[in-house]
Design a protein around this motif. Structure first.
Motif, PDB file in Angstrom:
ATOM      1  N   LEU A 195      -1.128   3.130  -3.486  1.00 41.36           N
ATOM      2  CA  LEU A 195      -2.501   2.693  -3.264  1.00 41.36           C
ATOM      3  C   LEU A 195      -2.680   2.411  -1.778  1.00 41.36           C
ATOM      4  O   LEU A 195      -2.023   1.526  -1.220  1.00 41.36           O
ATOM      5  N   LEU A 196      -3.560   3.177  -1.137  1.00 46.17           N
ATOM      6  CA  LEU A 196      -3.821   3.037   0.292  1.00 46.17           C
ATOM      7  C   LEU A 196      -5.160   2.317   0.461  1.00 46.17           C
ATOM      8  O   LEU A 196      -6.221   2.889   0.181  1.00 46.17           O
ATOM      9  N   VAL A 197      -5.098   1.071   0.904  1.00 45.91           N
ATOM     10  CA  VAL A 197      -6.294   0.235   1.015  1.00 45.91           C
ATOM     11  C   VAL A 197      -6.638   0.068   2.495  1.00 45.91           C
ATOM     12  O   VAL A 197      -5.836  -0.476   3.263  1.00 45.91           O
ATOM     13  N   GLY A 198      -7.808   0.538   2.887  1.00 45.86           N
ATOM     14  CA  GLY A 198      -8.203   0.381   4.274  1.00 45.86           C
ATOM     15  C   GLY A 198      -8.941   1.591   4.803  1.00 45.86           C
ATOM     16  O   GLY A 198      -9.458   2.416   4.052  1.00 45.86           O
ATOM     17  N   ASN A 199      -8.938   1.715   6.105  1.00 47.89           N
ATOM     18  CA  ASN A 199      -9.650   2.805   6.763  1.00 47.89           C
ATOM     19  C   ASN A 199      -9.017   2.995   8.134  1.00 47.89           C
ATOM     20  O   ASN A 199      -8.083   2.291   8.502  1.00 47.89           O
ATOM     21  N   GLY A 200      -9.529   3.952   8.889  1.00 45.47           N
ATOM     22  CA  GLY A 200      -9.000   4.183  10.216  1.00 45.47           C
ATOM     23  C   GLY A 200      -9.178   5.626  10.643  1.00 45.47           C
ATOM     24  O   GLY A 200      -9.655   6.479   9.883  1.00 45.47           O
ATOM     25  N   ALA A 201      -8.745   5.901  11.876  1.00 47.87           N
ATOM     26  CA  ALA A 201      -8.965   7.219  12.471  1.00 47.87           C
ATOM     27  C   ALA A 201      -8.260   8.341  11.723  1.00 47.87           C
ATOM     28  O   ALA A 201      -8.691   9.497  11.774  1.00 47.87           O
ATOM     29  N   SER A 202      -7.184   8.027  11.001  1.00 44.74           N
ATOM     30  CA  SER A 202      -6.406   9.072  10.318  1.00 44.74           C
ATOM     31  C   SER A 202      -6.778   9.236   8.840  1.00 44.74           C
ATOM     32  O   SER A 202      -6.157  10.043   8.148  1.00 44.74           O
ATOM     33  N   ARG A 203      -7.773   8.506   8.357  1.00 38.65           N
ATOM     34  CA  ARG A 203      -8.048   8.529   6.918  1.00 38.65           C
ATOM     35  C   ARG A 203      -8.420   9.926   6.419  1.00 38.65           C
ATOM     36  O   ARG A 203      -7.914  10.369   5.375  1.00 38.65           O
ATOM     37  N   ASP A 204      -9.288  10.630   7.130  1.00 35.69           N
ATOM     38  CA  ASP A 204      -9.689  11.973   6.692  1.00 35.69           C
ATOM     39  C   ASP A 204      -8.486  12.906   6.650  1.00 35.69           C
ATOM     40  O   ASP A 204      -8.334  13.710   5.712  1.00 35.69           O
ATOM     41  N   HIS A 205      -7.635  12.812   7.661  1.00 31.44           N
ATOM     42  CA  HIS A 205      -6.424  13.638   7.684  1.00 31.44           C
ATOM     43  C   HIS A 205      -5.522  13.308   6.502  1.00 31.44           C
ATOM     44  O   HIS A 205      -4.962  14.207   5.863  1.00 31.44           O
ATOM     45  N   LEU A 206      -5.393  12.023   6.190  1.00 36.87           N
ATOM     46  CA  LEU A 206      -4.528  11.613   5.085  1.00 36.87           C
ATOM     47  C   LEU A 206      -5.087  12.073   3.738  1.00 36.87           C
ATOM     48  O   LEU A 206      -4.327  12.445   2.838  1.00 36.87           O
ATOM     49  N   LEU A 207      -6.400  12.059   3.590  1.00 39.06           N
ATOM     50  CA  LEU A 207      -7.011  12.589   2.376  1.00 39.06           C
ATOM     51  C   LEU A 207      -6.673  14.065   2.208  1.00 39.06           C
ATOM     52  O   LEU A 207      -6.378  14.530   1.095  1.00 39.06           O
ATOM     53  N   ALA A 208      -6.693  14.810   3.336  1.00 34.10           N
ATOM     54  CA  ALA A 208      -6.344  16.230   3.279  1.00 34.10           C
ATOM     55  C   ALA A 208      -4.874  16.423   2.923  1.00 34.10           C
ATOM     56  O   ALA A 208      -4.523  17.310   2.137  1.00 34.10           O
TER      57      ALA A 208
END
Length: 366
Positions: A195-208
């Protein structure tokens, strides 16, 4: 509180982010240059990291003591994660900052690995002005909440899962892509959920990355930052937390999320170099597991070991889990609660005003 106008471009834009930092620094520099205020002590923080330069000039102009409070060490962090495109500029910035650090009455860092980085070349800061004061958690606000009473955990239908949580910023210094790939490794326990809780500059990359790994359904889930009044629920929803550090940033920073995790009475898997304060704290205080960064199989094996010890319904195992949670919470309350750390900071300021010389051995044990 004096609020200064500055640029506010979106942080996802790297050039906008740089302009934000530079414009805020320039606004502070101009304000301090013209200010009629006098101070006995100036404390320069490091967001943006150029502020100690402005703080040094102001402190010298008004005859004040100057303390620099480092949450991270730049440009070292940017160099470590490969974000420095102009090495000559990084060296220029370091020279300017080193001058401010050397002239300071005290340089406050968060751990021993940060102090060592500053003592070593190319910084070469005198040990007698470097003091360790760790970050803190609010142990009144962040308290352990049992899973059966946790609305956050129940709302996400996590009752039957062994929850492995990363809570906080998703940036370049955490290498969370490796953690996501670990969740797809054969050694990862089937009942364990990341479970990844939060946000940040790498979130879109991590979703991919999560989409590319073809993990089993619902193995990895992303949840937005939670309101501060739900932080205790959010942190307590985990069976174990992950604190991850890029392998190249040893001594550049010390993750402050560890103290909130401890306040919630939860164990930790530290994915970091053994020389970091993070790993040394986890191992010396028996707070969980440490694993070297960069290897999904090794991380998955650490999660499997944690699941075997913490996820068993066996009565004796549950007694051990309760003892671990209690011990972790007790350390947070007795050593890292906000009033305790504030007291240490106040002592530091009194020592600076009194001109007391820092004894690093004593400072480490207080």
């Amino acid at each position: 509180i004096h609020r200064l106008a500055h640029r506010k471009f979106a942080k996802k834009n790297p050039f906008g982010r740089i302009l934000n930092l530079l414009s805020f620094y320039d606004a502070c520099r101009k304000y301090l240059h013209s200010s009629e205020l006098a101070a006995d002590v100036v404390v320069s923080e490091t967001d943006p990291f150029l502020l100690p330069i402005a703080g040094m000039r102001y402190a010298e102009r008004v005859g004040a003591k100057h303390c620099i409070y480092l949450q991270d060490i730049y440009p070292d962090v940017a160099e470590a994660v490969g974000k420095v495109r102009l090495p000559l500029l990084a060296r220029f910035v370091r020279r300017r900052l080193r001058k401010a650090y050397r002239r300071a009455s005290r340089v406050v860092v968060l751990g021993g690995c940060m102090r060592k980085r500053l003592e070593d070349a190319p910084w070469s800061i005198a040990p007698e002005i470097i003091q360790i004061i760790p970050n803190w958690s609010d142990c009144e606000r962040v308290v352990p909440i049992d899973h059966k009473d946790n609305d956050f955990r129940q709302g996400l239908n996590l009752s039957d899962s062994f929850v492995v949580m990363h809570s906080g910023n998703m940036g370049l210094t955490q290498r969370l892509d490796v953690l996501i790939r670990a969740a797809n490794d054969p050694a990862w326990p089937p009942k364990a959920k990341l479970l990844l809780v939060g946000n940040g500059a790498s979130r879109d990359h991590l979703l991919a990355v999560a989409a590319e790994t073809n993990s089993p359904p619902e193995r990895v889930e992303f949840v937005n930052y939670q309101p501060r009044n739900r932080l205790a629920e959010s942190l307590s929803a985990a069976d174990i937390h992950v604190v991850s550090m890029h392998e190249n940033i040893v001594g550049c920073l010390c993750p402050s999320k560890l103290y909130g995790i401890m306040a919630a009475g939860r164990p930790v898997i530290a994915i970091a170099d053994a020389k970091t304060d993070l790993c040394q704290t986890v191992m010396e205080r028996d707070l969980g597991w440490c694993v070297a960064p960069g290897s999904p199989p090794a991380i998955a094996q650490a999660v499997a070991a944690a699941y075997q010890e913490l996820g068993s319904p066996n009565g004796n195992a549950q007694d051990q889990v309760a003892s671990l949670k209690s011990r972790t919470r007790s350390i947070a309350v007795n050593e890292y609660d906000r009033p305790i750390v504030i007291h240490r900071f106040a002592e530091m300021l009194r020592d600076v005003l009194d001109g007391a010389r820092l004894n690093n051995d004593a400072a480490m044990t207080r």
